[in-house]
Design a protein around this motif. Sequence first.
Motif, PDB file in Angstrom:
ATOM      1  N   PHE A  77       0.831  -1.194   0.000  1.00 41.27           N
ATOM      2  CA  PHE A  77       0.000   0.000   0.000  1.00 41.27           C
ATOM      3  C   PHE A  77       0.870   1.249   0.000  1.00 41.27           C
ATOM      4  O   PHE A  77       2.001   1.248   0.493  1.00 41.27           O
ATOM      5  CB  PHE A  77      -0.917   0.005   1.230  1.00 41.27           C
ATOM      6  CG  PHE A  77      -1.889  -1.141   1.245  1.00 41.27           C
ATOM      7  CD1 PHE A  77      -2.568  -1.504   0.094  1.00 41.27           C
ATOM      8  CD2 PHE A  77      -2.122  -1.855   2.411  1.00 41.27           C
ATOM      9  CE1 PHE A  77      -3.455  -2.561   0.103  1.00 41.27           C
ATOM     10  CE2 PHE A  77      -3.007  -2.911   2.430  1.00 41.27           C
ATOM     11  CZ  PHE A  77      -3.675  -3.261   1.276  1.00 41.27           C
ATOM     12  N   ILE A  78       0.326   2.326  -0.504  1.00 40.09           N
ATOM     13  CA  ILE A  78       1.015   3.609  -0.543  1.00 40.09           C
ATOM     14  C   ILE A  78      -0.020   4.706  -0.321  1.00 40.09           C
ATOM     15  O   ILE A  78      -1.153   4.614  -0.812  1.00 40.09           O
ATOM     16  CB  ILE A  78       1.748   3.806  -1.891  1.00 40.09           C
ATOM     17  CG1 ILE A  78       2.599   5.082  -1.863  1.00 40.09           C
ATOM     18  CG2 ILE A  78       0.783   3.821  -3.055  1.00 40.09           C
ATOM     19  CD1 ILE A  78       3.488   5.231  -3.082  1.00 40.09           C
ATOM     20  N   THR A  79       0.351   5.721   0.454  1.00 45.69           N
ATOM     21  CA  THR A  79      -0.570   6.809   0.759  1.00 45.69           C
ATOM     22  C   THR A  79      -0.645   7.784  -0.414  1.00 45.69           C
ATOM     23  O   THR A  79       0.198   7.772  -1.327  1.00 45.69           O
ATOM     24  CB  THR A  79      -0.123   7.554   2.014  1.00 45.69           C
ATOM     25  OG1 THR A  79       1.185   8.112   1.792  1.00 45.69           O
ATOM     26  CG2 THR A  79      -0.060   6.603   3.206  1.00 45.69           C
ATOM     27  N   ALA A  80      -1.649   8.650  -0.365  1.00 47.47           N
ATOM     28  CA  ALA A  80      -1.836   9.619  -1.442  1.00 47.47           C
ATOM     29  C   ALA A  80      -0.691  10.620  -1.511  1.00 47.47           C
ATOM     30  O   ALA A  80      -0.252  11.006  -2.593  1.00 47.47           O
ATOM     31  CB  ALA A  80      -3.168  10.342  -1.248  1.00 47.47           C
ATOM     32  N   VAL A  81      -0.182  11.019  -0.356  1.00 44.67           N
ATOM     33  CA  VAL A  81       0.920  11.996  -0.346  1.00 44.67           C
ATOM     34  C   VAL A  81       2.168  11.403  -0.982  1.00 44.67           C
ATOM     35  O   VAL A  81       2.831  12.038  -1.821  1.00 44.67           O
ATOM     36  CB  VAL A  81       1.200  12.444   1.104  1.00 44.67           C
ATOM     37  CG1 VAL A  81       2.422  13.360   1.150  1.00 44.67           C
ATOM     38  CG2 VAL A  81      -0.012  13.142   1.682  1.00 44.67           C
ATOM     39  N   ARG A  82       2.498  10.170  -0.626  1.00 43.64           N
ATOM     40  CA  ARG A  82       3.666   9.529  -1.232  1.00 43.64           C
ATOM     41  C   ARG A  82       3.444   9.283  -2.723  1.00 43.64           C
ATOM     42  O   ARG A  82       4.388   9.395  -3.516  1.00 43.64           O
ATOM     43  CB  ARG A  82       3.962   8.213  -0.524  1.00 43.64           C
ATOM     44  CG  ARG A  82       4.557   8.353   0.866  1.00 43.64           C
ATOM     45  CD  ARG A  82       5.003   7.011   1.392  1.00 43.64           C
ATOM     46  NE  ARG A  82       5.979   6.395   0.507  1.00 43.64           N
ATOM     47  CZ  ARG A  82       6.378   5.124   0.593  1.00 43.64           C
ATOM     48  NH1 ARG A  82       5.842   4.342   1.525  1.00 43.64           N
ATOM     49  NH2 ARG A  82       7.267   4.632  -0.251  1.00 43.64           N
ATOM     50  N   PHE A 115      -3.627   3.300  -1.519  1.00 41.65           N
ATOM     51  CA  PHE A 115      -3.740   2.767  -2.871  1.00 41.65           C
ATOM     52  C   PHE A 115      -2.732   1.635  -3.037  1.00 41.65           C
ATOM     53  O   PHE A 115      -1.718   1.579  -2.327  1.00 41.65           O
ATOM     54  CB  PHE A 115      -3.467   3.864  -3.918  1.00 41.65           C
ATOM     55  CG  PHE A 115      -4.351   5.064  -3.780  1.00 41.65           C
ATOM     56  CD1 PHE A 115      -5.552   5.142  -4.461  1.00 41.65           C
ATOM     57  CD2 PHE A 115      -3.985   6.131  -2.972  1.00 41.65           C
ATOM     58  CE1 PHE A 115      -6.369   6.248  -4.342  1.00 41.65           C
ATOM     59  CE2 PHE A 115      -4.793   7.241  -2.837  1.00 41.65           C
ATOM     60  CZ  PHE A 115      -5.997   7.299  -3.531  1.00 41.65           C
ATOM     61  N   LEU A 116      -3.002   0.754  -3.969  1.00 42.15           N
ATOM     62  CA  LEU A 116      -2.038  -0.282  -4.314  1.00 42.15           C
ATOM     63  C   LEU A 116      -0.865   0.336  -5.074  1.00 42.15           C
ATOM     64  O   LEU A 116      -1.062   1.134  -5.998  1.00 42.15           O
ATOM     65  CB  LEU A 116      -2.695  -1.369  -5.160  1.00 42.15           C
ATOM     66  CG  LEU A 116      -3.620  -2.341  -4.422  1.00 42.15           C
ATOM     67  CD1 LEU A 116      -4.265  -3.287  -5.419  1.00 42.15           C
ATOM     68  CD2 LEU A 116      -2.844  -3.126  -3.372  1.00 42.15           C
ATOM     69  N   ARG A 117       0.327  -0.061  -4.682  1.00 42.74           N
ATOM     70  CA  ARG A 117       1.505   0.506  -5.333  1.00 42.74           C
ATOM     71  C   ARG A 117       1.541   0.152  -6.818  1.00 42.74           C
ATOM     72  O   ARG A 117       1.960   0.975  -7.654  1.00 42.74           O
ATOM     73  CB  ARG A 117       2.769   0.002  -4.642  1.00 42.74           C
ATOM     74  CG  ARG A 117       4.038   0.674  -5.131  1.00 42.74           C
ATOM     75  CD  ARG A 117       5.262   0.149  -4.419  1.00 42.74           C
ATOM     76  NE  ARG A 117       6.448   0.888  -4.823  1.00 42.74           N
ATOM     77  CZ  ARG A 117       6.890   1.979  -4.244  1.00 42.74           C
ATOM     78  NH1 ARG A 117       6.248   2.463  -3.196  1.00 42.74           N
ATOM     79  NH2 ARG A 117       7.976   2.601  -4.679  1.00 42.74           N
TER      80      ARG A 117
END
Length: 514
Positions: A77-82, A115-117
């Motif tokens: 998973f990855i955040t919106a900011v990243r 989100f999925l990377r």
Amino acid sequence: LPDCRVVSLGLGKVQYYSTSDTGKDGPPKPPSGDAPSAAKVVSGAAQLEFNFPLWSHAVRAVLKKREYGAKYTQNNFITAVRAMNEFCLKPSDLEQLRKIRRRSPHDDTEAFTVFLRSDVEAKALDVWGSHEALARERNLRKEVEREYQENIFRNQRLLQEYKDFWGNTKVSSLPYICVPGELFTYLCSVLRNGLNFFFKLLAWVYTGSASMFSEAIHSLADTCNQALLALGISQSVRNPDAVHPYGFSNMRYIASLISGVGIFMMGAGLSWYHGIMGLLHPEPIESLLWAYCILAGSLVSEGATLLVAINEIKRSARQQGLSFYEYVMQSRDPSTNVVLLEDAAAVLGVILAAGCMGLTSLTGNPAYDSLGSLGVGTLLGTVSAFLIYTNTEALLGRSIQAERVQKLTEFLENDPAVRAIHDVKATDMGLSKVRFKAEVDFDGRVVTRSYLEKQDIDQILNDIQQVKTPEELENFMLKHGENIIDTLGAEVDRLEKELKQRNPEVRHVDLEIL
């Protein structure tokens, strides 16, 4: 034959599986059609049992071992900011991607969207066309960010030059002040010690007394010390930022340490030097009347401040159930020791200087006055050494009292989900803030029950009954296994939150799963 029946039963449980692609399952056929005798069966069975003793119960279905490579991590998973920072995307680019709600690691947020990377990487390639174009865009944005930071620095310098040229008409104020009462007390001490230094300096110029010079240096050292502590207090209450995630509470210790070193170098050193020079080159002393008057006024002001400090420490010691001595020796706030020791040293220094000056007036021997200077210097050196020691211990990260550590540990051990606590560390961060760390051995049965209590048991039983193949079993276990891990994380969050609520001084909690 009993032995033959046992062997026959053992042979009946043996299952044959092919270990090659071309082989067929089934029992091996004898080389000839003649039926073997009972003796041959017994001997052959015994040989089989000797060579392959685990055949009757070792055959079982095993899932194929899975190799996890870099491709598997695309499901991370990855955040919106990243996603926007690392893949140069806009918020509108993320709107069409799959959104997943996950448990938040922050206390003020229950859940947040990730989100999925793999989806983010695919969207980045769709937006920028290739990995090379994405890399160029990253480098370009880094260059823009560097120029932006340079412009900020340049504008700040220009603004400072503008203020220096035209004058800053804005009323100055100390930033980040959250303790105005304490800071006001230190500022009043700075003013009082500054006045004492001024009048003692005039008395030394008029009389030439070495003891009065040492007292003037003593007051100057107290003035600088109180000013440094006021600066340390104003900086220690600043909010944490990205560069200093645990805040600036150690600024009190740093300011007090600098103060201790300064008192030792400036106060004690000059007092010893002046006293030694007075012994080696004695000079007659003028009338000490004005010196006595100034010392009397200084004794009244320093004595009143000392009484206030003692009463305040006694009150705080009673609140924590400690004696006066224990509170001073175990105090986690350097301002407590600084105020008490400075006022006590100031009163003793005034008495010592007045006594030596009185002996000089009675005997006419200036050596007593020089000995008074050496005594005041020794007093300053003792106070400085104690301040350096206590603040060094604080900066190194000392543990809180053993009773408080035991209280925190017992709270965790009394929780049903916790089996044991190991490697407990509770560090004092200053300003009555504690950082707590421990390795926790969780009871997996309690965590699993906590997960099952929130599930539909009938639905789980139905899913279990539909499991027929190893693949279906794997999918079933992966689904519930991930949810149980999330439940374990929720248990960690619950313990950290309850620990902070029951112990407000604990600001940072790190529970590591053992």
